[in-house]
Design a protein around this motif. Structure first.
Motif, PDB file in Angstrom:
ATOM      1  N   TYR A 120       7.032   5.704  -5.272  1.00 32.79           N
ATOM      2  CA  TYR A 120       6.467   6.559  -4.237  1.00 32.79           C
ATOM      3  C   TYR A 120       5.735   7.755  -4.850  1.00 32.79           C
ATOM      4  O   TYR A 120       4.669   8.166  -4.376  1.00 32.79           O
ATOM      5  CB  TYR A 120       7.571   7.040  -3.289  1.00 32.79           C
ATOM      6  CG  TYR A 120       7.079   8.001  -2.229  1.00 32.79           C
ATOM      7  CD1 TYR A 120       6.438   7.537  -1.090  1.00 32.79           C
ATOM      8  CD2 TYR A 120       7.247   9.372  -2.386  1.00 32.79           C
ATOM      9  CE1 TYR A 120       5.969   8.419  -0.132  1.00 32.79           C
ATOM     10  CE2 TYR A 120       6.786  10.263  -1.433  1.00 32.79           C
ATOM     11  CZ  TYR A 120       6.153   9.781  -0.298  1.00 32.79           C
ATOM     12  OH  TYR A 120       5.682  10.656   0.638  1.00 32.79           O
ATOM     13  N   GLN A 129      -2.857  -3.332  -4.136  1.00 32.99           N
ATOM     14  CA  GLN A 129      -2.090  -3.992  -3.084  1.00 32.99           C
ATOM     15  C   GLN A 129      -0.629  -3.572  -3.132  1.00 32.99           C
ATOM     16  O   GLN A 129      -0.003  -3.322  -2.093  1.00 32.99           O
ATOM     17  CB  GLN A 129      -2.209  -5.511  -3.224  1.00 32.99           C
ATOM     18  CG  GLN A 129      -1.411  -6.288  -2.191  1.00 32.99           C
ATOM     19  CD  GLN A 129      -1.402  -7.784  -2.464  1.00 32.99           C
ATOM     20  OE1 GLN A 129      -2.117  -8.273  -3.346  1.00 32.99           O
ATOM     21  NE2 GLN A 129      -0.594  -8.522  -1.720  1.00 32.99           N
ATOM     22  N   THR A 162      10.320  -7.277  -6.358  1.00 28.46           N
ATOM     23  CA  THR A 162       9.108  -8.050  -6.101  1.00 28.46           C
ATOM     24  C   THR A 162       8.189  -7.861  -7.299  1.00 28.46           C
ATOM     25  O   THR A 162       7.761  -6.744  -7.585  1.00 28.46           O
ATOM     26  CB  THR A 162       8.409  -7.572  -4.820  1.00 28.46           C
ATOM     27  OG1 THR A 162       9.290  -7.757  -3.713  1.00 28.46           O
ATOM     28  CG2 THR A 162       7.122  -8.348  -4.582  1.00 28.46           C
ATOM     29  N   MET A 174       1.498  -1.702  -0.205  1.00 24.63           N
ATOM     30  CA  MET A 174       2.745  -2.254   0.329  1.00 24.63           C
ATOM     31  C   MET A 174       3.852  -1.213   0.297  1.00 24.63           C
ATOM     32  O   MET A 174       4.641  -1.093   1.240  1.00 24.63           O
ATOM     33  CB  MET A 174       3.147  -3.495  -0.473  1.00 24.63           C
ATOM     34  CG  MET A 174       2.244  -4.699  -0.268  1.00 24.63           C
ATOM     35  SD  MET A 174       2.560  -6.015  -1.480  1.00 24.63           S
ATOM     36  CE  MET A 174       4.277  -6.434  -1.109  1.00 24.63           C
ATOM     37  N   LYS A 224      18.195  -3.862   7.433  1.00 21.39           N
ATOM     38  CA  LYS A 224      18.266  -3.466   6.038  1.00 21.39           C
ATOM     39  C   LYS A 224      19.697  -3.232   5.554  1.00 21.39           C
ATOM     40  O   LYS A 224      19.918  -2.955   4.383  1.00 21.39           O
ATOM     41  CB  LYS A 224      17.450  -2.193   5.814  1.00 21.39           C
ATOM     42  CG  LYS A 224      15.956  -2.358   6.055  1.00 21.39           C
ATOM     43  CD  LYS A 224      15.214  -1.078   5.742  1.00 21.39           C
ATOM     44  CE  LYS A 224      13.712  -1.245   5.888  1.00 21.39           C
ATOM     45  NZ  LYS A 224      12.973  -0.018   5.549  1.00 21.39           N
ATOM     46  N   ARG A 245       3.417   2.122   0.279  1.00 20.02           N
ATOM     47  CA  ARG A 245       3.059   3.144   1.270  1.00 20.02           C
ATOM     48  C   ARG A 245       3.428   2.702   2.684  1.00 20.02           C
ATOM     49  O   ARG A 245       3.938   3.503   3.481  1.00 20.02           O
ATOM     50  CB  ARG A 245       1.561   3.420   1.190  1.00 20.02           C
ATOM     51  CG  ARG A 245       1.030   4.405   2.234  1.00 20.02           C
ATOM     52  CD  ARG A 245      -0.473   4.291   2.354  1.00 20.02           C
ATOM     53  NE  ARG A 245      -0.870   2.955   2.797  1.00 20.02           N
ATOM     54  CZ  ARG A 245      -2.105   2.485   2.749  1.00 20.02           C
ATOM     55  NH1 ARG A 245      -3.082   3.229   2.241  1.00 20.02           N
ATOM     56  NH2 ARG A 245      -2.377   1.255   3.177  1.00 20.02           N
ATOM     57  N   ASP A 246       3.190   1.434   3.000  1.00 22.74           N
ATOM     58  CA  ASP A 246       3.395   0.914   4.349  1.00 22.74           C
ATOM     59  C   ASP A 246       4.817   0.406   4.576  1.00 22.74           C
ATOM     60  O   ASP A 246       5.109  -0.166   5.631  1.00 22.74           O
ATOM     61  CB  ASP A 246       2.399  -0.210   4.632  1.00 22.74           C
ATOM     62  CG  ASP A 246       0.958   0.258   4.545  1.00 22.74           C
ATOM     63  OD1 ASP A 246       0.725   1.471   4.694  1.00 22.74           O
ATOM     64  OD2 ASP A 246       0.072  -0.589   4.304  1.00 22.74           O
ATOM     65  N   ARG A 247       5.677   0.574   3.561  1.00 26.29           N
ATOM     66  CA  ARG A 247       7.072   0.114   3.640  1.00 26.29           C
ATOM     67  C   ARG A 247       7.143  -1.362   4.019  1.00 26.29           C
ATOM     68  O   ARG A 247       7.953  -1.791   4.842  1.00 26.29           O
ATOM     69  CB  ARG A 247       7.868   0.965   4.640  1.00 26.29           C
ATOM     70  CG  ARG A 247       7.908   2.441   4.265  1.00 26.29           C
ATOM     71  CD  ARG A 247       8.793   3.243   5.180  1.00 26.29           C
ATOM     72  NE  ARG A 247       8.763   4.655   4.816  1.00 26.29           N
ATOM     73  CZ  ARG A 247       9.475   5.599   5.413  1.00 26.29           C
ATOM     74  NH1 ARG A 247      10.270   5.274   6.419  1.00 26.29           N
ATOM     75  NH2 ARG A 247       9.403   6.857   5.032  1.00 26.29           N
ATOM     76  N   ALA A 248       6.265  -2.136   3.375  1.00 26.35           N
ATOM     77  CA  ALA A 248       6.162  -3.558   3.676  1.00 26.35           C
ATOM     78  C   ALA A 248       7.002  -4.407   2.742  1.00 26.35           C
ATOM     79  O   ALA A 248       6.884  -5.640   2.743  1.00 26.35           O
ATOM     80  CB  ALA A 248       4.694  -3.995   3.594  1.00 26.35           C
ATOM     81  N   VAL A 249       7.866  -3.776   1.955  1.00 27.94           N
ATOM     82  CA  VAL A 249       8.703  -4.519   1.019  1.00 27.94           C
ATOM     83  C   VAL A 249      10.033  -3.800   0.891  1.00 27.94           C
ATOM     84  O   VAL A 249      10.098  -2.570   0.937  1.00 27.94           O
ATOM     85  CB  VAL A 249       8.007  -4.649  -0.356  1.00 27.94           C
ATOM     86  CG1 VAL A 249       7.785  -3.279  -0.987  1.00 27.94           C
ATOM     87  CG2 VAL A 249       8.778  -5.556  -1.297  1.00 27.94           C
ATOM     88  N   ASN A 250      11.107  -4.580   0.773  1.00 25.11           N
ATOM     89  CA  ASN A 250      12.427  -4.013   0.512  1.00 25.11           C
ATOM     90  C   ASN A 250      12.645  -3.963  -1.002  1.00 25.11           C
ATOM     91  O   ASN A 250      12.219  -4.851  -1.743  1.00 25.11           O
ATOM     92  CB  ASN A 250      13.529  -4.855   1.152  1.00 25.11           C
ATOM     93  CG  ASN A 250      13.570  -4.705   2.648  1.00 25.11           C
ATOM     94  OD1 ASN A 250      13.238  -3.645   3.188  1.00 25.11           O
ATOM     95  ND2 ASN A 250      13.995  -5.738   3.351  1.00 25.11           N
TER      96      ASN A 250
END
Length: 326
Positions: free
Chosen positions: A41, A308, A299, A312, A176, A314-319
């Protein structure tokens, strides 16, 4: 060599991968052939030009690479080409090669994969200093970790549990929760409940009464809510403001409950007391070798996909964590 470059401050789209000259180590430095580096982050903040240390343009972002020492600079005797290390470089690590101070490199356990080492960087050391140094954690204490499924949150959960604590994991959604439980959490605190100022304390009271320590990487409305859940002589450590707003505090609350609030900026420890950071990683790696901590699966993406990966994150698109490999 191939490296990510920022020529103008902005979002993830400001990062491109291009060819740049390979750096040479100066006195007290090592050149690391990067094998893996985590996406953090804080990298988004650096790329946006909003970090406390603003690098001159153009620059290569990326912190904390894991790799193999390729060359050493003048005066470096502790390291040799071929050594496997985690290096605490401040910038420059989204690349095939990067420079790092020799006194901020840490020898990896023989069985630790580079991707796991990179996944632990900037997360486990932050969590360790928050718990050990700032909060003065003692075995048997109850720790509430906010943002418990983020990189620092998962590390704090795992470390607090491995060191003998009872751990409550604050998560943003029920989906989560399992990730935090797998990391070692004893109970879940649902941060998505309405009226978090009251509901957080009510949940803590139900499962633990109160907490001795709060590790807070979120800030915003969660800071005050967690402060209200502290026990007498409790300690809250501010690690970041991932939820958005920077909170304020009325000091009378500290007085009435005899509680403490402190902050942690991990880069200062590397610069001012590198020997303490070495002790930190020595314990973390010892816990890893004994099977007491293990980073959650990351990941893994290629360096070419850095923009990319940052989007991801920034958009909290991955755990969990994203790790780049050259």
């Amino acid at each position: 060599m191939r490296a990510a470059q920022v020529t103008a401050f902005g979002g993830p789209e400001a990062v491109i991968v291009t060819e740049v000259p390979r750096p040479a180590p100066g006195p007290g430095e090592v050149l690391v052939r990067v094998q893996a580096v985590s996406v953090n982050y804080v990298d988004l903040v650096v790329i946006a030009g909003r970090y406390q240390f603003v690098p001159p343009l153009p620059f290569t972002p990326g912190k904390g690479p894991a790799g193999i020492i390729e060359a050493v600079g003048e005066g470096v005797t502790a390291w040799a080409p071929g050594d496997r290390v985690l290096a605490m470089a401040e910038i420059g690590s989204y690349a095939e090669y990067t420079l790092a101070p020799a006194n901020q490199c840490y020898r990896l356990p023989a069985a630790m994969p580079f991707t796991e080492a990179a996944s632990m960087a900037l997360a486990y050391d932050t969590a360790w200093f928050a718990l050990r140094e700032r909060a003065r954690f003692q075995p048997g204490e109850t720790v509430l970790v906010l943002g418990a499924t983020g990189a620092v949150g998962l590390a704090a959960v795992a470390l607090a549990k491995a060191l003998g604590g009872r751990v409550l994991a604050g998560v943003s959604s029920a989906s989560k929760a399992q990730l935090a439980l797998d990391a070692g959490a004893d109970a879940i605190i649902d941060l998505s409940q309405p009226d978090i100022r009251e509901s957080l304390r009510a949940q803590v009271k139900e499962v633990a009464g109160a907490v001795d320590i709060v590790i807070d990487p979120l800030g915003d409305i969660y800071f005050e809510a967690a402060l209200r859940a502290l026990a007498w002589k409790g300690r809250l450590v501010v690690v970041g403001f991932a939820a958005g707003n920077i909170p304020t505090l009325k000091a009378n609350y500290l007085l009435v409950k005899n509680i403490e609030v402190s902050g942690l900026q991990i880069s200062d420890y590397r610069k001012r007391v590198p020997q303490d950071v070495a002790a930190c990683f020595a314990e973390i790696f010892s816990l890893y070798e004994r099977g007491l901590v293990k980073p959650a699966p990351a990941t893994v993406m290629k360096l070419d996909d850095v923009a990319q990966a940052l989007a991801m994150l920034r958009d909290r698109a991955v755990n969990g964590r994203i790790v780049l490999t050259p």
